[in-house]
Scaffold this active site. Structure first.
Site, mmCIF file in Angstrom:
data_model
loop_
_atom_site.group_PDB
_atom_site.id
_atom_site.type_symbol
_atom_site.label_atom_id
_atom_site.label_comp_id
_atom_site.label_asym_id
_atom_site.label_seq_id
_atom_site.Cartn_x
_atom_site.Cartn_y
_atom_site.Cartn_z
ATOM 1 N N TYR A 166 0.846 -1.203 0.000
ATOM 2 C CA TYR A 166 0.000 0.000 0.000
ATOM 3 C C TYR A 166 0.878 1.249 0.000
ATOM 4 C CZ TYR A 166 -3.790 3.225 1.216
ATOM 5 O OH TYR A 166 -4.700 4.265 1.213
ATOM 6 N N LYS A 198 1.069 4.026 -3.081
ATOM 7 C CA LYS A 198 0.723 5.430 -2.872
ATOM 8 C C LYS A 198 1.930 6.342 -3.113
ATOM 9 C CE LYS A 198 -3.644 4.927 -2.021
ATOM 10 N NZ LYS A 198 -4.649 5.460 -2.987
HETATM 11 P P1 NAP Z 1 -13.753 3.102 -0.009
HETATM 12 O O1 NAP Z 1 -14.903 3.690 0.710
HETATM 13 O O2 NAP Z 1 -13.462 1.648 0.140
HETATM 14 O O3 NAP Z 1 -13.886 3.485 -1.558
HETATM 15 C C1 NAP Z 1 -13.064 2.944 -2.525
HETATM 16 C C2 NAP Z 1 -13.901 2.623 -3.742
HETATM 17 O O4 NAP Z 1 -13.017 2.160 -4.788
HETATM 18 C C3 NAP Z 1 -14.909 1.489 -3.478
HETATM 19 O O5 NAP Z 1 -16.165 1.810 -4.000
HETATM 20 C C4 NAP Z 1 -14.271 0.333 -4.217
HETATM 21 O O6 NAP Z 1 -15.210 -0.604 -4.661
HETATM 22 C C5 NAP Z 1 -13.631 1.030 -5.386
HETATM 23 N N1 NAP Z 1 -12.676 0.173 -6.066
HETATM 24 C C6 NAP Z 1 -11.816 -0.730 -5.534
HETATM 25 N N2 NAP Z 1 -11.141 -1.365 -6.494
HETATM 26 C C7 NAP Z 1 -11.567 -0.853 -7.690
HETATM 27 C C8 NAP Z 1 -11.255 -1.121 -9.040
HETATM 28 N N3 NAP Z 1 -10.343 -2.042 -9.385
HETATM 29 N N4 NAP Z 1 -11.870 -0.407 -10.003
HETATM 30 C C9 NAP Z 1 -12.811 0.526 -9.667
HETATM 31 N N5 NAP Z 1 -13.167 0.793 -8.404
HETATM 32 C C10 NAP Z 1 -12.547 0.122 -7.418
HETATM 33 O O7 NAP Z 1 -12.401 3.818 0.436
HETATM 34 P P2 NAP Z 1 -12.008 5.345 0.714
HETATM 35 O O8 NAP Z 1 -11.466 5.371 2.092
HETATM 36 O O9 NAP Z 1 -13.066 6.270 0.286
HETATM 37 O O10 NAP Z 1 -10.740 5.461 -0.254
HETATM 38 C C11 NAP Z 1 -10.705 6.269 -1.404
HETATM 39 C C12 NAP Z 1 -9.239 6.527 -1.751
HETATM 40 O O11 NAP Z 1 -8.629 7.250 -0.682
HETATM 41 C C13 NAP Z 1 -8.400 5.262 -1.922
HETATM 42 O O12 NAP Z 1 -7.502 5.429 -2.991
HETATM 43 C C14 NAP Z 1 -7.655 5.158 -0.608
HETATM 44 O O13 NAP Z 1 -6.449 4.427 -0.736
HETATM 45 C C15 NAP Z 1 -7.429 6.623 -0.299
HETATM 46 N N6 NAP Z 1 -7.173 6.915 1.104
HETATM 47 C C16 NAP Z 1 -8.094 6.648 2.051
HETATM 48 C C17 NAP Z 1 -7.797 6.955 3.386
HETATM 49 C C18 NAP Z 1 -8.771 6.693 4.491
HETATM 50 O O14 NAP Z 1 -8.388 6.859 5.671
HETATM 51 N N7 NAP Z 1 -10.001 6.286 4.225
HETATM 52 C C19 NAP Z 1 -6.567 7.515 3.719
HETATM 53 C C20 NAP Z 1 -5.658 7.781 2.703
HETATM 54 C C21 NAP Z 1 -5.970 7.489 1.399
HETATM 55 P P3 NAP Z 1 -15.458 -1.942 -3.778
HETATM 56 O O15 NAP Z 1 -16.196 -1.509 -2.580
HETATM 57 O O16 NAP Z 1 -16.216 -2.788 -4.720
HETATM 58 O O17 NAP Z 1 -14.068 -2.469 -3.457
#
Ligand code: NAP
Length: 266
Positions: free
Chosen positions: A171, A175
């Site tokens: 991860y 990133k």
């Molecule tokens: P989330 O609620 O799990 O949303 C991620 C979305 O991406 C989900 O709808 C997921 O679908 C979809 N996805 C996964 N694999 C995919 C693929 N191959 N093609 C298309 N869509 C796909 O997570 P989030 O926390 O909002 O994260 C959004 C972004 O922010 C990510 O890149 C994450 O790494 C980054 N981020 C998050 C945090 C945090 O604390 N939440 C911190 C730093 C960075 P499924 O549900 O079907 O898997």
């Protein structure tokens, strides 16, 4: 927040638009008058978010997309151009943590296998979605943005793209790749007025972090590491994406916007 004029006339594609940060960004972009094409692998949730935006008077449509699928990106961008006439903004937000859902999130190793136990399959999957997906999406919008006379690509990295931790090394690597890829793309396409920036969230309450934050011990540790004393909300991150998508950031490219409650200042 009241509807505002910050993205009037703009067409935005938002990957990961079905959930968490991506869904909130799609809503906020539409609230600021963009026409939004949401895409995600989760079609049911993506349709729901697009439906909510339209019901609230916004302009949105959903298309299923696996961000690792090169041809699907080409088709999606062509569909956005056909439906809305151009592409101005791409927010690459889809991502995965790579955490084994069966893994007990009790210890310091909160989000994945330790390196010695990491499978090549897990490494490849995380890199494919988080890093290759961002490359494919960015590459797919270059020509449409050149036709539009410029554009803004907003790539979601993480604080994990800046600092290390006990968490999944794949991860972190994925990133970190997003962070430096964004700078290289920014330099290559600055002459075309295509801006490329990365956003680095800290711990944000979303479905991705729910298993960790549901554990009081993990939640307490993460809060202790966050000077502002609360987890981020999807809106905290979406507001940063809105700034980078809008013309307010017309002189901003190749930069990294950290939104982490002060965590990496420490
Ligand atoms: P989330 O609620 O799990 O949303 C991620 C979305 O991406 C989900 O709808 C997921 O679908 C979809 N996805 C996964 N694999 C995919 C693929 N191959 N093609 C298309 N869509 C796909 O997570 P989030 O926390 O909002 O994260 C959004 C972004 O922010 C990510 O890149 C994450 O790494 C980054 N981020 C998050 C945090 C945090 O604390 N939440 C911190 C730093 C960075 P499924 O549900 O079907 O898997």
């Amino acid at each position: 927040m009241q509807p505002g004029p910050r993205l009037v006339g703009k067409v935005a594609i938002v990957s990961g638009g079905a959930s968490g940060i991506g869904a909130e960004t799609a809503r906020l972009f539409a609230l600021h008058s963009a026409a939004v094409m949401l895409c995600d692998s989760n079609a049911a949730a993506g349709e729901r978010v697009a439906g909510e935006i339209v019901a609230a008077g916004g302009k949105a449509m959903f298309r299923p997309l696996d961000v690792c699928d090169e041809d699907a990106w080409t088709a999606l961008v062509a569909a956005a151009e056909k439906s809305y006439g151009k592409v101005d903004v791409l927010a690459n937000i889809a991502g995965i943590s790579g955490r084994d859902p069966m893994m007990n999130i009790q210890t310091g190793q909160t989000a994945g296998p330790r390196l010695a136990e990491q499978s090549l399959a897990n490494w490849n999957q995380v890199m494919a979605v988080n890093a290759t997906g961002v490359f494919l999406g960015t590459r797919a919008v270059i020509q449409p943005m050149q036709r539009a006379g410029g554009g803004s690509v907003v790539n979601i990295s993480s604080i994990c793209g800046i600092v290390g931790s006990h968490s999944n090394a794949a991860y972190h690597a994925s990133k970190g790749a997003v962070r430096i890829f964004s700078k290289a793309a920014a330099i290559q396409y600055a002459p075309d007025r295509i801006r490329v920036n990365s956003v680095h969230p800290g711990f944000v309450d979303t479905p991705m972090t729910k298993p960790g934050h549901a554990n009081p011990e993990v939640a307490a540790k993460r809060l202790e590491a966050t000077p502002l004393g609360r987890f981020g909300t999807p809106a905290d991150i979406a507001l940063g994406c809105l700034y980078l998508a809008s013309d307010e950031s017309a002189w901003v490219t190749g930069t990294e916007l950290v939104i982490d409650g002060g965590m990496t200042a420490n």
